[in-house]
Design an enzyme around this catalytic site. Structure first.
Site, mmCIF file in Angstrom:
data_model
loop_
_atom_site.group_PDB
_atom_site.id
_atom_site.type_symbol
_atom_site.label_atom_id
_atom_site.label_comp_id
_atom_site.label_asym_id
_atom_site.label_seq_id
_atom_site.Cartn_x
_atom_site.Cartn_y
_atom_site.Cartn_z
ATOM 1 N N ASP A 108 0.798 -1.235 0.000
ATOM 2 C CA ASP A 108 0.000 0.000 0.000
ATOM 3 C C ASP A 108 0.830 1.285 0.000
ATOM 4 O OD1 ASP A 108 -2.578 -0.947 -0.363
ATOM 5 O OD2 ASP A 108 -2.715 -1.558 1.746
ATOM 6 N N ASP A 168 -7.271 -3.915 -5.275
ATOM 7 C CA ASP A 168 -6.991 -2.586 -4.717
ATOM 8 C C ASP A 168 -5.658 -2.022 -5.200
ATOM 9 O OD1 ASP A 168 -8.295 -4.567 -3.195
ATOM 10 O OD2 ASP A 168 -8.278 -3.371 -1.383
ATOM 11 N N THR A 228 -12.064 -14.239 -1.978
ATOM 12 C CA THR A 228 -12.328 -12.937 -1.356
ATOM 13 C C THR A 228 -11.621 -12.851 -0.020
ATOM 14 O OG1 THR A 228 -14.020 -11.267 -1.062
ATOM 15 C CG2 THR A 228 -14.416 -13.373 0.039
ATOM 16 N N ARG A 240 -16.392 -2.465 -2.765
ATOM 17 C CA ARG A 240 -15.225 -1.593 -2.914
ATOM 18 C C ARG A 240 -14.221 -2.189 -3.904
ATOM 19 N NH1 ARG A 240 -14.729 -0.430 1.846
ATOM 20 N NH2 ARG A 240 -12.856 -1.477 2.579
ATOM 21 N N SER A 356 -14.578 -3.388 6.939
ATOM 22 C CA SER A 356 -14.284 -4.812 6.956
ATOM 23 C C SER A 356 -15.409 -5.523 7.714
ATOM 24 C CB SER A 356 -12.936 -4.947 7.679
ATOM 25 O OG SER A 356 -12.425 -6.205 7.581
#
Ligand code: GLY
Length: 395
Positions: A108, A168, A228, A240, A356
Site C-alpha cells: 500500500d 486494490d 475474497t 469496494r 471490513s
C-alpha cells in the site's frame, strides 16, 4: 448501452461548492488533533480517534489536508498557511516512516505516499516529499514477483499462502509511474505495467464482476484461483473491490493507453451500476440490495465517481457526458443522504461506509462497519474537486 438511473438528479455546482467549503472547514477543525497524529482508518460512533503514522490508510488524511489546501488557495480564505504547515509536518512523518521502515512491508505504498507526498511535491515542490515518495516506490517494487509478474499484496514474500495480488493494488501503481517520470528510471514503470496486465487479466471475471484477491502458483507463476477477503463470499462482488476496479481501469488506461482497458472500464462500471440499490449507494457487497439488512459502503460510490471522472478525459463527448452524469448522480445521493452536514454529529465527511465486515464465508476481521472511513472522506473530497475544476491528480 441502457441508460441507468435516468430520473436521478445531478449534484448542482452550488452543492459541490458548499460541500468543498464544509470539507475544508472540517479539516481545519480537525487540525489541532490531527497534525502530529493521523486519523484512524475508521470512525467510532462517527468520530475518528488519533493514531500514529503506522497503518495503510494514513495517507488519506494527509490527502484531505492537501485537497483542502488547494481549495483554500483558490478561495484565498486565510486557511492556506495553516493547511500547508500541517501538510508539511505530515510529510516529515512520512519520510521518517519510510526511512525507519515502519509498517511498510505490504503493497500500500501508493495509498500512503501518493495523496500525502506526491501531492505535496506537485503542489509545493517539497523536496522531502519527493525523497520520501521515491523511497516508497523503491519499497513497493521489492514486492514484485517476476514469477507470475505481479506485486504481492500482503505478508512474507516466500510463503505460498501469500502468493497473490489484490484488485486494490491498481491504485498503488501511479506512484511507480510518477517515480519513473521523476527519476528517469524505467524500472518502476515496467513493473507497474506487468502488474496491471496480470491483475486485469485475472481479477475481472467473465461477467465483469471482480475477484478481490487472486492467487498464483509460486513455482510456475500460473494463475491459480480467486478468493475474497473482504467480500461476502468468494463468488460475490465486494463493492469496494468493484469500485477499485472502476478507478483502476481508468488509471490503467491513463498510464498505458491500451484501448482494451477502456472497454473493460465500460463493463466493470456497468456491472457496478447495475448492482446499485435505488439510491445508488452500494451495500458493502454487490450481492445485497434494497430490502437486505446489510450495511452500506458509501466510500465505494466516491471511488467509482472518481474513476468515471478520470475516464471521461479520454472519451468522445457523448460517452463522456454519460459517465459524468453517473458521477454527478452518485455525488448527489452522497451529498443529500450520507454526507456530514453538522460538525457536531461527526468529525468525518461521509457516514455509512464499511471497512471490513466479517461474514461466515470471508476471512476478514470485523471493524469499521457503518462508520466514516478515511478513504471514503478522501475520495469524496477528490470527486468534489474533480467536479469543481480541472484537477491535477495526486495519483
Ligand atoms: N484496500 C483495502 C480496502 O479497500 O479496504
Amino acid at each position: 448501452m441502457d441508460i441507468l438511473f435516468g430520473n436521478k438528479p445531478l449534484i448542482k455546482e452550488e452543492e459541490v461548492e458548499w460541500a468543498l467549503d464544509f470539507s475544508e472547514n472540517q479539516v481545519i477543525r480537525n487540525l489541532p488533533t490531527f497534525t502530529d497524529k493521523f486519523q484512524k482508518a475508521y470512525s467510532e460512533n462517527n468520530f475518528y480517534h488519533p493514531i500514529e503514522n503506522n497503518y495503510w490508510t494514513t495517507g488519506f488524511w494527509t490527502g484531505e489536508i492537501w485537497l483542502a489546501y488547494e481549495h483554500a488557495c483558490e478561495k484565498k480564505d486565510g486557511n492556506e498557511d495553516a493547511l500547508r504547515a500541517a501538510g508539511e509536518i505530515q510529510v516529515k512523518s512520512f519520510l521518517n516512516r519510510i526511512e525507519q521502515k515502519i509498517e511498510v512491508d505490504h503493497h500500500d505504498m501508493g495509498f500512503l505516499y501518493s495523496p500525502s507526498c506526491v501531492a505535496a511535491y506537485k503542489l509545493t515542490g517539497n523536496e522531502l516529499a519527493k525523497k520520501a515518495a521515491i523511497m516508497a516506490a523503491d519499497q513497493l517494487i521489492t514486492r514484485y514477483h517476476p514469477v507470475g509478474e505481479f506485486i504481492q499484496a500482503w505478508g512474507a514474500m516466500d510463503a505460498p499462502e501469500n502468493y497473490r495480488l489484490i484488485i486494490d493494488c491498481l491504485l498503488n501503481l501511479p506512484l511507480l509511474y510518477w517515480a519513473s517520470e521523476e527519476t528517469g528510471d524505467d524500472k518502476y514503470r515496467e513493473i507497474a505495467e506487468k502488474h496491471i496486465h496480470t491483475a486485469i487479466k485475472n481479477v475481472i471475471r467473465e461477467d465483469y464482476s471482480t475477484w478481490h484477491t487472486f492467487f498464483f502458483d509460486m513455482k510456475t507463476g500460473v494463475p491459480d484461483h480467486g478468493a475474497t477477503c473482504q467480500g461476502y463470499r468468494d463468488g460475490s462482488a465486494w463493492a469496494r473491490g468493484q469500485a477499485w476496479g472502476v478507478y483502476g481501469c481508468a488509471l490503467a488506461y491513463k498510464y498505458t493507453k491500451r484501448e482494451e482497458y477502456i472497454e473493460l472500464f465500460r463493463h466493470v462500471t456497468q456491472y457496478f451500476l447495475e448492482h446499485l440499490p435505488e439510491d445508488m449507494i452500494p451495500f458493502w457487497d454487490l450481492e445485497f440490495t434494497d430490502g437486505d439488512e446489510q450495511p452500506r459502503d458509501s466510500s465505494s460510490a466516491s471511488i467509482a465517481a472518481c474513476g468515471m471522472l478520470e475516464m471521461i478525459k479520454y472519451m468522445e463527448k457523448d460517452e463522456a457526458e454519460l459517465y459524468k452524469g453517473y458521477a454527478q448522480k452518485l455525488m448527489k445521493s452522497l451529498y443529500d443522504n450520507y454526507a456530514v452536514k453538522d460538525f457536531k454529529a461527526s468529525n468525518g465527511l461521509v457516514l455509512h461506509s464499511t471497512y471490513s465486515n466479517h461474514s461466515p464465508y470471508n476471512t476478514c476481521n470485523h471493524y469499521g462497519v457503518d462508520e466514516c472511513n478515511s478513504w471514503g472522506d478522501y475520495f469524496y473530497m477528490e470527486a468534489l474537486t474533480r467536479l469543481h475544476k480541472d484537477w491535477i491528480l495526486y495519483w
